[in-house]
Motif scaffolding. Structure first.
Motif, PDB file in Angstrom:
ATOM      1  N   THR A  33     -47.769   7.533  39.033  1.00  0.00           N
ATOM      2  CA  THR A  33     -46.481   8.334  39.899  1.00  0.00           C
ATOM      3  C   THR A  33     -46.201   8.235  41.078  1.00  0.00           C
ATOM      4  N   ILE A  34     -45.334   7.706  41.111  1.00  0.00           N
ATOM      5  CA  ILE A  34     -44.989   6.522  43.061  1.00  0.00           C
ATOM      6  C   ILE A  34     -43.871   8.475  43.531  1.00  0.00           C
ATOM      7  N   THR A  35     -44.445   8.517  44.891  1.00  0.00           N
ATOM      8  CA  THR A  35     -43.925   9.460  45.399  1.00  0.00           C
ATOM      9  C   THR A  35     -43.365   9.039  46.602  1.00  0.00           C
ATOM     10  N   LEU A  36     -42.274   8.886  47.180  1.00  0.00           N
ATOM     11  CA  LEU A  36     -41.179   8.094  47.773  1.00  0.00           C
ATOM     12  C   LEU A  36     -40.599   9.002  48.965  1.00  0.00           C
ATOM     13  N   ILE A  37     -41.197   9.176  50.153  1.00  0.00           N
ATOM     14  CA  ILE A  37     -40.895  10.217  50.906  1.00  0.00           C
ATOM     15  C   ILE A  37     -39.635   9.004  52.159  1.00  0.00           C
ATOM     16  N   ASP A  38     -39.179   9.833  52.131  1.00  0.00           N
ATOM     17  CA  ASP A  38     -37.929   9.533  53.821  1.00  0.00           C
ATOM     18  C   ASP A  38     -37.145  10.640  54.107  1.00  0.00           C
ATOM     19  N   ARG A  39     -37.053  10.818  55.376  1.00  0.00           N
ATOM     20  CA  ARG A  39     -36.046  11.969  56.349  1.00  0.00           C
ATOM     21  C   ARG A  39     -35.274  11.928  55.732  1.00  0.00           C
ATOM     22  N   HIS A  40     -34.028  11.075  55.290  1.00  0.00           N
ATOM     23  CA  HIS A  40     -32.829  11.074  55.078  1.00  0.00           C
ATOM     24  C   HIS A  40     -32.766  10.739  53.114  1.00  0.00           C
ATOM     25  N   PRO A  41     -32.266  11.239  52.707  1.00  0.00           N
ATOM     26  CA  PRO A  41     -31.876  10.762  50.986  1.00  0.00           C
ATOM     27  C   PRO A  41     -31.069   9.211  50.663  1.00  0.00           C
ATOM     28  N   ARG A  68     -29.628   6.999  42.910  1.00  0.00           N
ATOM     29  CA  ARG A  68     -28.807   6.099  42.350  1.00  0.00           C
ATOM     30  C   ARG A  68     -30.004   5.106  42.442  1.00  0.00           C
ATOM     31  N   LEU A  69     -30.878   4.415  43.215  1.00  0.00           N
ATOM     32  CA  LEU A  69     -31.382   2.930  43.637  1.00  0.00           C
ATOM     33  C   LEU A  69     -32.592   3.637  42.228  1.00  0.00           C
ATOM     34  N   PHE A  70     -32.945   4.489  42.309  1.00  0.00           N
ATOM     35  CA  PHE A  70     -34.148   4.758  41.121  1.00  0.00           C
ATOM     36  C   PHE A  70     -33.852   5.602  40.308  1.00  0.00           C
ATOM     37  N   SER A  71     -32.280   5.936  39.886  1.00  0.00           N
ATOM     38  CA  SER A  71     -31.892   7.385  38.503  1.00  0.00           C
ATOM     39  C   SER A  71     -32.570   6.407  37.633  1.00  0.00           C
ATOM     40  N   ARG A  72     -33.074   4.374  37.328  1.00  0.00           N
ATOM     41  CA  ARG A  72     -33.656   4.533  36.278  1.00  0.00           C
ATOM     42  C   ARG A  72     -34.941   4.469  36.245  1.00  0.00           C
ATOM     43  N   LYS A  73     -36.206   4.656  36.883  1.00  0.00           N
ATOM     44  CA  LYS A  73     -37.673   5.022  37.009  1.00  0.00           C
ATOM     45  C   LYS A  73     -38.184   6.216  37.234  1.00  0.00           C
ATOM     46  N   LYS A  74     -38.034   6.034  35.976  1.00  0.00           N
ATOM     47  CA  LYS A  74     -38.767   7.895  35.934  1.00  0.00           C
ATOM     48  C   LYS A  74     -40.148   8.164  36.536  1.00  0.00           C
ATOM     49  N   ASN A  75     -40.235   7.250  36.578  1.00  0.00           N
ATOM     50  CA  ASN A  75     -42.044   6.656  37.548  1.00  0.00           C
ATOM     51  C   ASN A  75     -42.118   7.449  39.152  1.00  0.00           C
ATOM     52  N   VAL A  76     -40.944   7.632  39.580  1.00  0.00           N
ATOM     53  CA  VAL A  76     -40.224   7.774  40.941  1.00  0.00           C
ATOM     54  C   VAL A  76     -40.054   9.104  41.026  1.00  0.00           C
ATOM     55  N   LYS A  77     -41.021   9.848  42.064  1.00  0.00           N
ATOM     56  CA  LYS A  77     -40.686  10.988  42.409  1.00  0.00           C
ATOM     57  C   LYS A  77     -39.656  10.420  44.608  1.00  0.00           C
ATOM     58  N   LEU A  78     -38.516  11.307  44.652  1.00  0.00           N
ATOM     59  CA  LEU A  78     -37.840  11.285  46.134  1.00  0.00           C
ATOM     60  C   LEU A  78     -38.141  12.415  46.553  1.00  0.00           C
ATOM     61  N   VAL A  79     -38.583  12.065  47.877  1.00  0.00           N
ATOM     62  CA  VAL A  79     -38.317  13.652  48.242  1.00  0.00           C
ATOM     63  C   VAL A  79     -37.891  13.737  49.681  1.00  0.00           C
ATOM     64  N   THR A  80     -37.414  13.972  50.074  1.00  0.00           N
ATOM     65  CA  THR A  80     -36.529  14.206  51.483  1.00  0.00           C
ATOM     66  C   THR A  80     -36.952  15.087  52.914  1.00  0.00           C
ATOM     67  N   ASP A  81     -37.602  14.103  53.118  1.00  0.00           N
ATOM     68  CA  ASP A  81     -38.926  15.098  54.204  1.00  0.00           C
ATOM     69  C   ASP A  81     -39.468  14.674  55.629  1.00  0.00           C
ATOM     70  N   ASN A  82     -40.167  15.203  56.649  1.00  0.00           N
ATOM     71  CA  ASN A  82     -40.412  14.734  57.677  1.00  0.00           C
ATOM     72  C   ASN A  82     -42.336  14.476  57.566  1.00  0.00           C
ATOM     73  N   VAL A  83     -42.757  13.143  57.460  1.00  0.00           N
ATOM     74  CA  VAL A  83     -44.004  12.898  58.330  1.00  0.00           C
ATOM     75  C   VAL A  83     -44.671  13.518  59.046  1.00  0.00           C
ATOM     76  N   LEU A  84     -45.417  14.653  58.560  1.00  0.00           N
ATOM     77  CA  LEU A  84     -45.576  14.905  60.263  1.00  0.00           C
ATOM     78  C   LEU A  84     -47.086  14.504  60.249  1.00  0.00           C
ATOM     79  N   ASP A  85     -48.200  14.557  59.551  1.00  0.00           N
ATOM     80  CA  ASP A  85     -49.694  13.760  59.880  1.00  0.00           C
ATOM     81  C   ASP A  85     -50.394  13.375  58.450  1.00  0.00           C
TER      82      ASP A  85
END
Length: 617
Positions: A33-41, A68-85
């Motif tokens: 599984t792949i999780t992509l985290i960014d502060r913006h969607p 949209r960019l990852f709509s066909r990538k079912k193994n990518v989970k998108l997270v909109t959040d700020n990484v702290l540590d």
């Protein structure tokens, strides 16, 4: 294989490149599984921020929805959040709202402006390193010019209308170029004298654009001076105040706007991540993009400090960002699959800088030098290539619209000639007439109106020799060829119009004989063609699927021409069809309703329905 969690932090060029590569490689592996985290969607197309800041395009032109960019990538989970540590002992990424365990971590959080401790920069200058920065600059410039238009004090107005950029790298030069393009529009909208607007580039060292050759840098400098841009070299800024900047020489430049593009350092959010740092706080990595001292943490993009073969660190440019992202992704694949690791190999194809919308300089593959129109054209092609690399045809199309068709004030390389900001309302009469012509011709063939012969009889009207009855005499085309035909693009009284082709080419006849081998099929074919003409006519009259129907009429003209059934005097069909393809069905036509509905339904089917950010988990 046990479950493997890959976490990518940062959805810039590097993070998107790495995530795309991983998603493709593991698309059939449910254990990864792949999780992509960014502060913006969304991904911000960082290299075009100056276009937003300079009023050329709207913010959405360079915002690419991650869903949209990852709509066909079912193994990518998108997270909109700020990484702290990052907890390296437990392999956990902590965010403001959650935490994520990882087996492999990619840090691609990019950089941020470096003010080198110059007094007043944080308080009084603008930076250009995010969408928020670009919008803030744009709004400030518009409001400052608007306010200046009411100021009667000459000195104060001059300071307000002086726009200064610190730094002569790509970002600074592209920013000042956009301001040069925008200047006349700002002056016109706010009723100020454009000659009172001053543009200045301030550079601390003796040269500008140090990523390219001196020859090309000098071309760029000459062009800027021609546009009225003042360039101050060997002029370090030592202090920034609300209404002026102070140079090391002691000179003070009155200005209410300083855009600081003088340097880049690592994202300050990474300071407490416990990783080894180098110059400008960039994180040290080895040839596999592994963070120094860790074999499960990778560093990519502007954040990474890796010394390449020439002894210089990886440059903070898009090409390097994508290539480091790919290297990290390939080495995570190697670690999971137990294959050999890949050393990073940089391959920079060239450098390009735009100075406004119509001029630029480019160096390609170390040997080709371009300037002006062709340099900007190459830049557009490179940008389009990026969308194909990340498999986003949608945003490739949107880029073309934003850069070429939805543009104002002639701000592209074609100087506005492709802009569709012409009112399609005026094409409605042409659309209705063109549709009526096809409808009348179809009805004539269907019912034998106005003295014509119906195509719904047992007589073959098509001119192909193998379909003609041996007892029927000459073909219809031959019967009308009594007089010598005369070339012309309109009917002239007393002249016989000339056909484009007297008879079908041999290759086309072979195709048609295969498709229509006998009279029974020919009779069906000509009835279908009649119904198609009626359908085309009705669709054009009511403005339904106008683009597709207009394209179909061009195909029909090509077919009639190759069949030896089309006259030069009717070649205008093609040019009318091309004209109607410019959205003519959206003015008093059904396309006004149909096209947005289809786009919505198709978008939901292909990309899925957009999820609220707070539901991403």
């Amino acid at each position: 294989m046990s479950q493997k969690n890959i976490v990518v932090v940062g959805a810039g060029f590097a993070g998107v490149a790495a995530t795309k590569r991983l998603a493709k490689r593991f698309k059939k592996n449910e254990d990864v599984t792949i999780t992509l985290i960014d502060r913006h969607p969304y991904q911000t197309y960082m290299t075009e921020l100056h276009e937003v800041a300079g009023g050329r395009v709207e913010p959405d032109a360079i915002q690419f929805d991650l869903q949209r960019l990852f709509s066909r990538k079912k193994n990518v989970k998108l997270v909109t959040d700020n990484v702290l540590d990052i907890d390296h002992d437990k392999n956990i990424v902590k965010t403001e709202n959650d935490s994520y365990s990882f087996d492999y971590l990619i840090l691609g959080m990019g950089g941020e402006p470096n003010d080198f401790g110059t007094p007043g920069v944080k308080e009084h200058a603008f930076t250009l390193w995010s969408m928020e920065d670009a919008i803030k600059i744009r709004e400030h410039i518009e409001s400052t010019v608007a306010e200046a238009s009411t100021v009667r004090d000459d000195a104060k107005r001059k300071a307000m209308l002086t726009f200064t950029v610190c730094g002569s790298g790509f970002t600074g030069i592209e920013m000042i170029g956009e301001l040069a393009d925008w200047k006349d529009r700002l002056a016109k909208d706010h009723k100020v004298d454009p000659d009172e607007i001053s543009l200045i580039v301030v550079e601390a060292i003796p040269t500008i654009l140090n990523m390219i050759s001196r020859k090309n840098a000098e071309k760029a400098e000459r062009y800027m001076e021609k546009r009225g841009i003042k360039i101050l070299k060997s002029s370090p800024i030592v202090k920034v105040a609300p209404d002026h900047i102070e140079l090391k020489s002691g000179e003070k430049i009155p200005t209410h706007t300083l855009i600081w593009t003088a340097g880049v350092k690592a994202n300050s959010d990474t300071e407490d991540f416990g990783l080894e740092k180098a110059r400008a706080n960039r994180l040290v990595a080895n040839e596999y993009m592994e963070a120094e001292g860790y074999d499960d943490v990778y560093v990519i993009g502007d954040l990474v400090y890796y010394v390449e073969e020439d002894g210089a660190p990886t440059p903070q440019i898009v090409q390097a960002a994508e290539q480091t992202g790919h290297t990290a992704a390939e080495n995570i694949v190697a670690a999971i699959e137990g294959t050999e690791k890949h050393k990073h190999e940089s391959n920079y194809q060239g450098f390009m800088v735009s100075i406004g919308s119509t001029y630029g300089v480019a160096e390609l593959m170390g040997k080709y030098n371009l300037s002006g129109f062709f340099a900007i054209l190459v830049k557009h092609l490179v940008n389009l290539l990026y969308f194909f690399e990340i498999r986003s045809g949608y945003y490739a199309v949107q880029y073309v619209f934003h850069e070429f068709f939805h543009i104002r004030d002639k701000r592209n390389i074609f100087r506005g000639h492709l802009s569709r900001y012409g009112n399609v309302l005026w094409s409605v009469p042409l659309r209705v007439f063109f549709g009526s012509m096809w409808l009348v011709e179809g009805l004539k063939k269907a019912f034998g109106l106005f003295g014509s012969e119906s195509w719904f009889t047992d007589r073959v009207a098509l001119p192909f020799s193998w379909l003609q009855d041996a007892t029927s005499g000459a073909s219809p085309a031959a019967e009308t060829a009594a007089a010598d035909p005369v070339f012309g693009l309109s009917y002239v009284y007393g002249e016989e119009p000339m056909m484009i082709l007297k008879e079908a080419p041999g290759w086309f006849e072979a195709i048609m004989e295969f498709m229509i081998p006998n009279t029974d099929i020919a009779l069906i074919f000509q009835k279908v063609m009649t119904l198609v003409e009626i359908g085309v006519g009705l669709a054009l009259i009511f403005g339904l699927f106008t683009w597709l129907v207009s394209a179909l009429t061009i195909a029909l003209v090509a077919s009639f021409t190759l069949s030896g059934m089309f006259y030069w005097v009717n070649i205008w069909f093609v040019f009318v069809a091309l004209s109607l393809m410019n959205g003519s069905g959206r003015a008093f036509g059904l396309d006004y309703y149909a096209i947005p509905w289809i786009q919505k339904v198709a978008g939901n089917w292909w990309y899925g329905k957009t999820k609220p950010v707070y539901k991403q988990k």
